[in-house]
Design an enzyme around this catalytic site. Structure first.
Site, PDB file in Angstrom:
ATOM      1  N   TRP A  22      63.269  51.386  19.672  1.00  0.00           N
ATOM      2  CA  TRP A  22      62.798  50.130  20.658  1.00  0.00           C
ATOM      3  C   TRP A  22      63.807  49.872  21.780  1.00  0.00           C
ATOM      4  CZ3 TRP A  22      57.797  49.705  20.563  1.00  0.00           C
ATOM      5  CH2 TRP A  22      57.140  50.153  19.428  1.00  0.00           C
ATOM      6  N   ASP A  51      65.808  41.611  21.425  1.00  0.00           N
ATOM      7  CA  ASP A  51      64.429  41.914  20.887  1.00  0.00           C
ATOM      8  C   ASP A  51      64.748  41.529  19.580  1.00  0.00           C
ATOM      9  OD1 ASP A  51      62.427  44.941  20.940  1.00  0.00           O
ATOM     10  OD2 ASP A  51      62.198  42.910  19.749  1.00  0.00           O
ATOM     11  N   LYS A  80      55.086  41.290  12.767  1.00  0.00           N
ATOM     12  CA  LYS A  80      56.097  41.772  11.725  1.00  0.00           C
ATOM     13  C   LYS A  80      56.238  40.588  10.849  1.00  0.00           C
ATOM     14  CE  LYS A  80      56.832  45.113  14.666  1.00  0.00           C
ATOM     15  NZ  LYS A  80      56.816  46.682  14.338  1.00  0.00           N
TER      16      LYS A  80
END
Lengths: 404, 404
Positions: free
Chosen positions: A146, A213, A237
């Site tokens: 990511w 993030d 999530k």
């Protein structure tokens, strides 16, 4: 109720304009359920233990409340899905969600809380567009998939310096990072969902603007927001269904988006209109709000961390105590509390069978990310302790059956 | 169930880290319902008639089905909100939604169907970024607030020519439009939600690429998709909850997004990954899919149009038959079937009372948009006929009580 819709789907078609109107059976089978598990988990409503990395398991209490209120929220006469976002009912919902989030994270008053759309992937663009000018230096720490994607997208907009690159199993030592003298910010990913690599605390970047993030570990543990310029997290999530991305951004950093910034990505526009420049993702905000309220009632982030450490320990101990049958590839100092990748090094062919057998027993979505293979158990806040216990017990049994 | 969460919220707090943990009562009252209507509409579950312009009323059957399946969708053991978007269950849901949408609109095979995030407001940027180069000429027809916003955003990215400007009550005659010889596309808004001005068919733009914002009348009537290069629509008017925006785009038009285009706004990226470059807004897609299936079972777009014409006629007749008590400001040739603004010209002070009294009788959200005042009844596909009948009856009674 459901019968009414089914009956109507079965009614004969007299309208010629609709091509090949589907029969009820066709409509039913086209939306197909996975093969139902042959053993139950003992969970209510026939629910499984869902180890998906996201979207992910939500608290049963929250789902039950959403279900109860679905047709008529608190006497309003309508569903949350049907509310004008500018009406007082939804305003109260989004205000409560923001207040609870601020309380959970002790967010200082000089930070905005934004409910945005487009996922973390949109933030990959929004961050350099808002916080850097064309040609400005920006630093990225790459520790997995990511952060790598974030750095790649930022190259469209700024001069990206990848100050450190991990090996997907560990975090490079801080003193090895090549931070720029003049970077507008330092961006990193606090928890790499795919690799299972997690920072244990904010890295020290010498007073530069720090951006994180936190999509896959948001609200899993306390965070000192004051160390950050901006924190962002897709909801799907730990905190809600897909559709909303939380952005927490310090006030002094907004207002300089460059002219090419799409209006919906401009933090000042979003902040000025309190996330309602246009219609926000109302349902996702509502569910996230229920999750925030529950977390506060459950003891906040310290309690969440304690639970998450307990659950993760069960899983890492099951791996460690398997006499090498299972392996966790990640440096123990940075192994994630949220995403636990593991393999069967002696016989990778068994991994497929492990995943299949676990699914039959109601432990689903244990397949590792397609880019890395193996297995991965995602054990977010809402994964019940019992789910991890059942998984560990299964792992032990499977290893005993298959160890050479 | 709900009791469990309530009981837990009332439990004493022993954790000091959470500041001012809310009591159950505080959490309950902070999310406040609107004052419950004093008369009921006769609708099941105490539901009102909701004339909101968006988010808006959804079919009761769809809500009931979503409610029934909320904790465990078709034996999968999880909610749609908890499903991995890459699992077979959600894949079947999104595939069915796309197939039903294609069938409803008879979408030709050379068009992509994209499920995007960020609302129509993100499309205002995405369209010029994808379909024009820096400095290219693009034509905009401005007939109300939304087409005006779209044109404003496009100025960041291209040379915008406003080829026609309406007076918010009518559509300028086609022969008065100043279309550019070399415009990359002509953009218009098929139904202006705020002004209640609706095109009756695709304008003829001499073979140029035609782009339509159909956010507030999507799936209210048949559309010849082949006349368009691109059609877009936020879901939260006629087809679902907020969170998903449908984009129907012809294949030959994508693949030339300019380098500054954020990855999430790039139509080719979205098309190549079938809307799953990242996690799509799964719940919104699911609900929209239920709506599409129901529409097909109900006779498709021709049946929808017939219902919408019937409902709109009741309302416009109530206005026309009021001896001037009510006024519709819109040219009858282009008055919208979806959004009906009206005023009380003899006594604007009565408008507030009209809205308040109607709300007490369960007809809510009749206030006109804050930029225009007056009243506005939004009567999307899912507004029951009975709602419009009750509104018309109320209008007659109110006029009788207050006419001079």
């Amino acid at each position: 109720m459901v019968a009414a819709l089914s009956a109507r789907l079965a009614a004969p078609c007299t309208q010629s304009r609709v091509q090949q109107r589907p029969t009820r059976k066709q409509l039913a089978v086209r939306a197909v359920a996975a093969e139902a598990p042959s053993s139950t988990t003992g969970q209510p409503h026939g629910r499984v233990f869902n180890f998906s990395a996201g979207p992910a398991v939500l608290p049963l209490e929250v789902l039950e409340q959403a279900q109860a209120d679905l047709l008529n929220w608190r006497g309003s006469g309508m569903s949350v899905m049907e509310m004008s976002h500018r009406g007082k009912e939804f305003q109260s919902i989004i205000d409560a969600a923001e207040a609870d989030l601020r309380a959970l994270l002790s967010i200082p008053d000089n930070y905005h809380v934004l409910f945005m759309q487009g996922g973390a992937s949109t933030q990959f663009s929004a961050i350099p567009l808002n916080l850097a000018a064309d040609g400005d230096a920006v630093d990225y720490i790459v520790t997995g998939s990511w952060s790598k994607k974030a750095a790649g997208e930022a190259k469209k907009y700024a001069k990206v310096n990848v100050a450190a690159t991990g090996d997907n199993k560990s975090i490079p030592a801080r003193d090895s990072w090549n931070l720029s003298a003049d970077a507008k910010y330092v961006h990193y990913c606090d928890n790499e969902t795919i690799q299972g690599v997690e920072f244990k605390g904010a890295p020290d970047v010498g007073g530069k603007v720090l951006i994180a993030d936190m999509s896959s570990n948001f609200l899993s543990k306390p965070v000192d927001v004051s160390k950050y310029g901006l924190i962002y997290a897709g909801a799907q999530k730990n905190i809600g269904p897909a559709g909303v991305t939380i952005v927490i951004v310090r006030d002094d950093l907004i207002g300089n988006a460059r002219p090419i910034t799409p209006v919906m990505l401009d933090y000042k526009v979003q902040a000025d209109d309190k996330s309602m420049y246009n219609t926000p993702p109302c349902w996702s905000i509502y569910i996230a709000g229920l999750v925030f309220a529950k977390m506060r009632a459950d003891g906040g982030l310290a309690a969440a961390l304690a639970n998450n450490e307990k659950k993760a320990k069960i899983l890492y101990d099951a791996i460690a105590g398997s006499n090498g049958f299972y392996n966790s590839p990640v440096d123990p100092a940075v192994r994630s509390l949220m995403n636990v990748p593991f393999t069967i090094p002696s016989n990778p062919d068994l991994e497929k069978e492990f995943i299949a057998q676990a699914a039959k027993q109601g432990m689903i979505q244990l397949k590792g990310h397609r880019s890395v293979g193996g297995m991965r158990a995602s054990i977010y806040n809402s994964m019940p302790l019992e789910g991890v216990q059942q998984l560990a017990a299964f792992m032990q049994k499977f290893a005993a059956q298959h160890a050479k």
